[in-house]
Design a protein around this motif. Sequence first.
Motif, short mmCIF file in Angstrom:
data_model
loop_
_atom_site.label_atom_id
_atom_site.label_comp_id
_atom_site.label_asym_id
_atom_site.label_seq_id
_atom_site.Cartn_x
_atom_site.Cartn_y
_atom_site.Cartn_z
N VAL A 118 -6.35 8.61 -4.66
CA VAL A 118 -5.67 8.02 -3.50
C VAL A 118 -6.40 8.44 -2.22
O VAL A 118 -6.67 7.62 -1.34
CB VAL A 118 -4.20 8.48 -3.45
N GLU A 119 -6.72 9.72 -2.15
CA GLU A 119 -7.43 10.26 -0.98
C GLU A 119 -8.75 9.51 -0.74
O GLU A 119 -9.04 9.06 0.36
CB GLU A 119 -7.69 11.76 -1.24
N GLU A 120 -9.52 9.35 -1.81
CA GLU A 120 -10.83 8.70 -1.68
C GLU A 120 -10.69 7.23 -1.27
O GLU A 120 -11.40 6.76 -0.38
CB GLU A 120 -11.60 8.80 -3.01
N ILE A 121 -9.76 6.52 -1.92
CA ILE A 121 -9.64 5.08 -1.65
C ILE A 121 -9.01 4.82 -0.29
O ILE A 121 -9.44 3.93 0.45
CB ILE A 121 -8.83 4.40 -2.77
N ASP A 169 -2.19 8.01 -9.24
CA ASP A 169 -3.09 9.16 -9.23
C ASP A 169 -4.54 8.68 -9.27
O ASP A 169 -5.45 9.46 -9.07
CB ASP A 169 -2.77 10.14 -10.37
N ARG A 170 -4.72 7.39 -9.54
CA ARG A 170 -6.06 6.82 -9.53
C ARG A 170 -5.98 5.36 -9.11
O ARG A 170 -5.05 4.66 -9.48
CB ARG A 170 -6.70 6.96 -10.91
N ILE A 171 -6.96 4.92 -8.35
CA ILE A 171 -6.95 3.54 -7.85
C ILE A 171 -8.29 2.86 -8.14
O ILE A 171 -9.35 3.46 -7.92
CB ILE A 171 -6.68 3.51 -6.32
N SER A 172 -8.22 1.63 -8.64
CA SER A 172 -9.42 0.81 -8.78
C SER A 172 -9.25 -0.40 -7.87
O SER A 172 -8.16 -0.95 -7.76
CB SER A 172 -9.58 0.32 -10.23
N MET A 187 0.81 -1.22 0.00
CA MET A 187 0.00 0.00 0.00
C MET A 187 0.85 1.26 0.00
O MET A 187 0.47 2.28 -0.58
CB MET A 187 -0.93 0.02 1.22
N GLU A 188 2.02 1.18 0.63
CA GLU A 188 2.91 2.34 0.64
C GLU A 188 3.28 2.70 -0.79
O GLU A 188 3.24 3.87 -1.20
CB GLU A 188 4.18 2.03 1.45
N LEU A 189 3.61 1.68 -1.55
CA LEU A 189 3.97 1.89 -2.96
C LEU A 189 2.77 2.44 -3.74
O LEU A 189 2.89 3.41 -4.48
CB LEU A 189 4.45 0.56 -3.57
N VAL A 190 1.63 1.83 -3.54
CA VAL A 190 0.42 2.25 -4.28
C VAL A 190 0.06 3.71 -3.98
O VAL A 190 -0.16 4.51 -4.89
CB VAL A 190 -0.78 1.33 -3.94
N PHE A 191 0.04 4.05 -2.71
CA PHE A 191 -0.40 5.40 -2.34
C PHE A 191 0.59 6.47 -2.78
O PHE A 191 0.21 7.59 -3.06
CB PHE A 191 -0.68 5.48 -0.84
#
Length: 255
Positions: free
Chosen positions: A235-238, A219-222, A211-215
Amino acid sequence: MSALTASPALQTIGLSKSFGGFKANADISLSVARGARHALIGPNGAGKTTFINLLTGVLPVSSGTIALMGEDITGVSQQGRVRRGMARTYQINQLFADLSPIETVGLAIAERQGAGARWWSRVGQNSAVIDEAEALLLRMKLGGLMTRRTATLPYGKQRLLEIALAMACQPSLLLLDEPAAGVPEDERHDVLDSVEALPEDVTVLLIEHDMELVFSFADRISVLVQGQLFAQGSVEEISTDPRVRSVYLGEDTHV
Ligand code: ADP
Ligand code: MG
């Protein structure tokens, strides 16, 4: 801007894959904008790798369509998708264990150029190929290790070589399936930094557990859960979505 240039880098519509009666991917409609840093996350078994296998043509779809840069590629071969600008990483540590990074990437560049070169004795004398390979390896933090035997590289460096090899295809869309998987903690930042340093014009779809890498990357996460798109957002929303948190913490997987 024409309709074609305005189209997303990648767009799936109703993409599904069944194994027998089991739906590993169910009706996934996902759009990845050009130049995006898009992450696809989800618990183990959610169907993330299956999705990548459909995108790259490793597996035929059960239903739905895939468009790359506005062009329907659902029926295109794996090689045809690579030629059209889609690249993915493979586990190369077994395939190329006896070669060095400069040989591995140099041969891939020569192949892309249609040189059909299989022999390092010839490719190694092509200075344009060597220059490009060196630049790519420097970017991937493999500068000091270019001539070492790949099998002797730290695991994180081997994973970076996989990305360099994919980049040798000059992709417009790069698919990364868990680049930090199995990488020891002290090497993880290397992988993270290199993934973040990928050229801006390359669209990246990253599958990752870390998750550290992902966040820090996306700029967008599904979010994929049980084969279905479960949530999408910034990132903020997810990162603040209680439903996503509960899926990850395993508190409530039947949302
Ligand atoms: P993830 O990458 O999110 O961990 P996968 O896409 O690898 O998930 O797997 C999703 C589900 O599909 C799992 O339950 C897995 O066992 C199943 N699956 C994947 N590939 C096959 C296959 N070739 N045949 C049958 N079941 C498969
Ligand atoms: Mg997987």
